[in-house]
Design an enzyme around this catalytic site. Structure first.
Site, short mmCIF file in Angstrom:
data_model
loop_
_atom_site.label_atom_id
_atom_site.label_comp_id
_atom_site.label_asym_id
_atom_site.label_seq_id
_atom_site.Cartn_x
_atom_site.Cartn_y
_atom_site.Cartn_z
N GLU A 33 3.49 -6.59 9.53
CA GLU A 33 4.82 -6.40 8.94
C GLU A 33 5.60 -7.71 8.96
O GLU A 33 5.60 -8.44 9.94
CB GLU A 33 5.60 -5.32 9.70
N THR A 35 4.91 -10.31 7.44
CA THR A 35 4.01 -11.46 7.44
C THR A 35 3.65 -11.91 6.03
O THR A 35 3.28 -13.08 5.84
CB THR A 35 2.71 -11.13 8.20
N LEU A 124 6.64 3.86 3.33
CA LEU A 124 5.32 4.11 2.74
C LEU A 124 5.20 3.52 1.35
O LEU A 124 4.30 3.87 0.59
CB LEU A 124 5.04 5.62 2.71
N SER A 126 7.22 3.55 -1.49
CA SER A 126 7.51 4.34 -2.69
C SER A 126 7.98 3.45 -3.84
O SER A 126 7.70 3.74 -5.01
CB SER A 126 8.55 5.41 -2.38
N ASP A 176 2.75 -4.61 -0.67
CA ASP A 176 2.78 -3.26 -1.22
C ASP A 176 2.12 -3.21 -2.59
O ASP A 176 1.32 -2.32 -2.89
CB ASP A 176 4.21 -2.75 -1.31
#
Length: 387
Positions: A33, A35, A124, A126, A176
């Site tokens: 996270e 990173t 998550l 979205s 993501d």
């Protein structure tokens, strides 16, 4: 959510049949996270919950957007899309269409209807699922063929990240979008954001008799809020003070001296998180390949401690869920996503799942928090056409 239901909703809303339905997954990041924007390592898995879009191209430059889950339709001229316009969730979708033009592709307006079974604002991804499902639709609607291979999917990921950074004003890295577009079913993906290489790693918790639980604490965040941007700005400042182009240049062996060179303890803690998180991501990828889920769980717990204490992005509900899951027998647990709310990941023996979920539920009730909801984190497919 079935593609036919999205088609039917599009027909009811727009009075015309869509050209198709496309979807993209959310993701759960096993570790890594904050990173990606530091040139580091991330280890995401595409989730089996998805965002779907039904879409049809237009001959003019209008982008019309409606959602089955989120209030606030948008109707904007593509030439007028700019930072925070149309605003809200519409900036992620319209911004993606806009970003195709910025990348040199000849696209016009579109009509889009969105449906999703993803939790929104829960860590998550979205927002990226929305961008990537829209990007998949635009690629096909305008015959761009950008879903055809990994190199073209990498271009789509860049387009989506541009929309998120420039139009939605969320200063995120590319983890993501890379997971949603370039992930592989049944695998985690170790992403090296310094050189852009990907290493698929088998994701097989069932082979070890464990489940990876997602515990939704009911707290919500926004990546466009100031908190996330503040951490990004702090990391940029650290890189400038240390004379490097990104914090990935600082290795574990360099960490002590680099921390001492910084002017205050807060920046030193931020640096420690990034450097140790990079090391955890690589170690966890190795553990996954070896099927060592004890090591995976231990890495998750260390990651949470780092996010809580060094990066300072946790909240009381998250910490309670982590501590309770560990006390109830989880092999490891951590905050997932950028922080300031959302979900917890926990590695739990299959037979221990009821005990962990019941313990977290009881702890939340005692603390006066809302009722948490838990489900199994299963790997899904990358962005695709569904109908």
């Amino acid at each position: 959510m079935k593609p036919q239901a999205i088609c039917s909703a599009f027909e009811r809303h727009y009075g015309i049949t869509p050209a198709g339905v496309w979807s993209a997954p959310g993701r759960f990041n096993l570790v890594g996270e904050h990173t990606d924007y530091n040139g580091g390592f991330c280890l995401p898995v595409p989730l089996d919950r998805r965002t779907f879009v039904a879409a049809r191209r237009r001959s003019d430059d209008r982008v019309r957007l409606t959602s089955l889950e989120i209030a606030g339709d948008a109707d904007v001229d593509l030439r007028e899309v700019t930072a925070a316009v149309p605003g809200g969730w519409g900036s992620y979708a319209a911004g993606t269409v806009w970003a195709f033009r910025q990348a040199g592709h000849r696209v016009s307006g579109v009509d889009i209807l969105v449906g999703s079974d993803l939790l929104i604002g829960a860590g998550l991804s979205s927002s990226a699922a929305l961008e990537c499902s829209v990007a998949a639709a635009v690629s096909d609607l305008f015959d761009l063929d950008l879903l055809s291979d990994d190199a073209h999917r990498a271009e789509l990921a860049t387009i989506c990240q541009t929309a998120e950074n420039v139009i939605a004003l969320a200063p995120t890295g590319g983890v993501d979008q890379t997971s949603a577009l370039r992930g592989r079913q049944g695998h985690a993906l170790l992403i090296d954001f310094l050189d852009g290489t990907l290493r698929p790693v088998p994701y097989r918790p069932h082979a070890a008799g464990v489940e990876v639980l997602i515990i939704d604490t009911g707290t919500r965040h926004s990546l466009a809020s100031g908190h996330f941007g503040n951490r990004h700005a702090e990391c940029d400042r650290i890189a400038g003070l240390l004379g490097v182009d990104c914090l990935r240049r600082i290795g574990v062996d360099d960490l002590s001296a680099a921390m001492q060179a910084l002017p205050d303890a807060i920046l030193a803690r931020r640096l420690r998180h990034v450097v140790t998180e990079n090391a955890r991501a690589v170690a966890m990828a190795d553990a996954l390949e070896q099927g060592d889920w004890h090591a995976v769980g231990e890495g998750m717990t260390r990651a949470h401690e780092s996010m809580r204490d060094d990066l300072e992005v946790s909240v009381p509900e998250i910490d309670l869920a982590v501590d309770t899951a560990l006390a109830a027998g989880a092999w490891g647990a951590r905050l997932v996503g950028g922080g300031f709310g959302g979900c917890v990941l926990a590695v739990v023996l299959r037979e221990g799942v009821p005990a962990v979920t019941d313990a977290v539920r009881a702890a939340f009730a005692q603390a006066g928090y809302g009722r948490p909801h838990s489900f199994t984190a299963r790997a899904g497919d990358p962005a695709r056409r569904d109908a």
